[in-house]
Design an enzyme around this catalytic site. Structure first.
Site, mmCIF file in Angstrom:
data_model
loop_
_atom_site.group_PDB
_atom_site.id
_atom_site.type_symbol
_atom_site.label_atom_id
_atom_site.label_comp_id
_atom_site.label_asym_id
_atom_site.label_seq_id
_atom_site.Cartn_x
_atom_site.Cartn_y
_atom_site.Cartn_z
ATOM 1 C CG ASP A 48 -2.257 0.753 0.952
ATOM 2 O OD1 ASP A 48 -2.210 1.974 0.699
ATOM 3 O OD2 ASP A 48 -3.330 0.123 0.996
ATOM 4 N N GLY A 63 4.539 1.195 -1.756
ATOM 5 C CA GLY A 63 4.727 1.531 -3.163
ATOM 6 C C GLY A 63 3.444 1.991 -3.820
ATOM 7 C CG ASP A 64 2.060 4.501 -7.696
ATOM 8 O OD1 ASP A 64 0.905 4.017 -7.745
ATOM 9 O OD2 ASP A 64 2.452 5.424 -8.434
ATOM 10 C CG PHE A 65 -2.090 0.087 -6.656
ATOM 11 C CD1 PHE A 65 -2.562 1.129 -7.432
ATOM 12 C CD2 PHE A 65 -2.813 -0.264 -5.506
ATOM 13 C CE1 PHE A 65 -3.709 1.827 -7.075
ATOM 14 C CE2 PHE A 65 -3.968 0.426 -5.135
ATOM 15 C CZ PHE A 65 -4.406 1.475 -5.932
ATOM 16 C CG HIS A 86 -14.859 0.227 -4.983
ATOM 17 N ND1 HIS A 86 -15.893 0.320 -4.080
ATOM 18 C CD2 HIS A 86 -13.732 0.552 -4.294
ATOM 19 C CE1 HIS A 86 -15.421 0.696 -2.905
ATOM 20 N NE2 HIS A 86 -14.123 0.830 -3.009
HETATM 21 C C1 LIG Z 1 -10.856 1.563 -0.417
HETATM 22 S S1 LIG Z 1 -9.275 1.223 0.254
HETATM 23 C C2 LIG Z 1 -9.334 -0.555 0.436
HETATM 24 C C3 LIG Z 1 -8.361 -1.059 1.455
HETATM 25 C C4 LIG Z 1 -8.398 -2.558 1.741
HETATM 26 N N1 LIG Z 1 -8.105 -3.345 0.560
HETATM 27 C C5 LIG Z 1 -9.725 -2.935 2.342
HETATM 28 O O1 LIG Z 1 -10.543 -3.553 1.669
HETATM 29 O O2 LIG Z 1 -9.960 -2.568 3.495
HETATM 30 C C6 LIG Z 1 -8.164 1.444 -1.135
HETATM 31 C C7 LIG Z 1 -6.711 1.275 -0.773
HETATM 32 O O3 LIG Z 1 -5.916 1.542 -1.938
HETATM 33 C C8 LIG Z 1 -4.737 2.193 -1.501
HETATM 34 N N2 LIG Z 1 -4.125 2.932 -2.606
HETATM 35 C C9 LIG Z 1 -4.619 4.007 -3.261
HETATM 36 N N3 LIG Z 1 -3.776 4.419 -4.219
HETATM 37 C C10 LIG Z 1 -2.702 3.579 -4.166
HETATM 38 C C11 LIG Z 1 -1.510 3.468 -4.927
HETATM 39 N N4 LIG Z 1 -1.262 4.316 -5.941
HETATM 40 N N5 LIG Z 1 -0.638 2.478 -4.633
HETATM 41 C C12 LIG Z 1 -0.896 1.598 -3.616
HETATM 42 N N6 LIG Z 1 -2.040 1.642 -2.855
HETATM 43 C C13 LIG Z 1 -2.925 2.626 -3.129
HETATM 44 C C14 LIG Z 1 -5.254 3.116 -0.410
HETATM 45 O O4 LIG Z 1 -4.205 3.581 0.419
HETATM 46 C C15 LIG Z 1 -6.249 2.241 0.302
HETATM 47 O O5 LIG Z 1 -5.645 1.521 1.353
#
Ligand SMILES: C[S@@+](CC[C@H](N)C(=O)[O-])C[C@H]1O[C@@H](n2cnc3c(N)ncnc32)[C@H](O)[C@@H]1O
Length: 352
Positions: free
Chosen positions: A212, A238-240, A258
């Site tokens: 994350d 990191g950045d996905f 989503h």
């Molecule tokens: C709606 S949350 C869902 C978190 C977790 N999977 C859950 O169901 O509780 C979306 C997640 O995507 C992560 N996220 C957003 N942009 C990101 C990126 N560029 N790289 C990695 N993670 C990212 C956010 O930090 C967040 O934790």
């Protein structure tokens, strides 16, 4: 007065009943704000398991006694508190879920939904609907996650709200899928680690990586340690959109796709595919929109996505189209005893 009013209500004409119902829907945000204020002030924590006088609640939270009384009375109309004749209040079963630290607490989710920046974005739903663009861009000039990266307080509120949602039924969710023994899980955008913790607890031979953004990944460490599974878990920041850790057997994307429109969601799927070996599985965990008219929470969370993230809730066919565009095929669909479904994907043969 109570008996006469109850009798009169019993014979209320259907037309007026409809107006009352419609009024409840129209003014739903009054309840949202009342619950938000109670949660933010910590009123449910003061009430705990006791009956407490409104004046004492007001003193404990440092607010105006008359306004606190009126707030608690309004919350009793919403089914969150109960009022005794001497202006004492207690929590209903629903209200107890607003205490901090209660099992399945929704306190932080209640705070998030009434928080100024979130509130102002929803106030711009009209512009979002006209333009088909997120209200976050319109009101705050940034995508949600960029906005959060620059506002420490907002980020805390968001992460805590996500953590509240992540505790709902995680055990029921992970036990709906047979994770292969000794497999390595990569939870992409894994948030506070609640899902991975449940997963590692349920499947003792499995190991996992949570991936994350840096600020979030750091907090996941505490969740995994508190669950006693940190020895089988590691955390990568990191950045996905740029990369996803390779070498996993099962990749999990829970409530990640989503958050994004089709183009960005396809990019996330592409980085996952690049990291995955040919035999690896990808589990997309989402509340999949049912075909047809069924009332479903996802049809409302879809508006939260329109307003806040520019993402969308999707039907199974929409997930199929997204998966196929990114080089995956759907190999299984698992309903769970929660609102979530698991869409199981593998790399398409033409991408080997
Ligand atoms: C709606 S949350 C869902 C978190 C977790 N999977 C859950 O169901 O509780 C979306 C997640 O995507 C992560 N996220 C957003 N942009 C990101 C990126 N560029 N790289 C990695 N993670 C990212 C956010 O930090 C967040 O934790």
């Amino acid at each position: 007065v109570n008996l006469r009013s109850a009798l009169a209500r019993l014979f209320m004409p259907a037309r007026i009943r409809r107006l009352v119902k419609l009024n409840e829907l129209i003014t739903g945000y009054w309840v949202t704000q009342a619950i938000h204020v109670a949660a933010k002030l910590g009123i449910p924590d003061v009430l705990g398991d006791r009956w407490v006088a409104a004046a004492d609640v007001a003193t404990a939270v440092g607010a105006d006694p008359d306004a606190v009384y009126r707030l608690l009375r309004a919350l009793s109309a919403a089914g969150v508190t109960l009022e005794a004749p001497d202006k004492r209040f207690s929590l209903t079963m629903l209200g107890k879920q607003l205490r901090s630290g209660a099992a399945g607490s929704m306190r932080n989710w209640a705070i998030y939904n009434g928080e100024g920046w979130h509130w102002r974005a929803w106030g711009a739903l009209l512009e979002s609907t006209r333009a088909g663009r997120t209200a976050m861009q319109n009101v705050h000039g940034a995508h949600l996650f960029d906005f959060l990266a620059h506002d420490v307080e907002a980020e805390k509120v968001f992460d805590a709200a996500m953590a509240d949602l992540a505790t709902i039924d995680n055990l029921a969710l992970v036990s709906s899928y047979r994770f292969p023994p000794r497999s390595k899980i990569v939870d992409v955008g894994g948030g506070n680690g609640a899902l991975l913790a449940s997963l590692l607890k349920t499947f003792p031979e499995v190991t996992g990586t949570l991936y994350d953004r840096p600020a979030v990944a750091e907090k996941a460490r505490a969740t995994l340690a508190a669950a006693g599974v940190d020895a089988r878990a590691d955390i990568e920041e990191g950045d996905f959109f740029a990369r996803v850790p390779s070498g996993g057997d099962v990749y999990v994307l829970k409530q990640v796709l989503h958050d994004w429109g089709d183009e960005r969601a396809t990019q996330i799927l592409n980085t996952c595919r690049t990291a995955m070996g040919p035999g690896a599985r990808l589990l997309v965990i989402e509340i999949v929109i049912a075909d047809g008219p069924a009332a479903q929470i996802a049809k409302l969370t879809d508006l939260e996505m329109l307003t806040m993230t520019g993402g969308r809730e999707r039907t199974l066919e929409e997930y199929r189209a997204l998966a196929e565009a990114a080089g995956f095929r759907i190999v299984g669909f698992h309903a769970t005893r929660t609102p979530f479904s698991i869409v199981e994907c593998m790399r398409s043969r033409r991408f080997y």
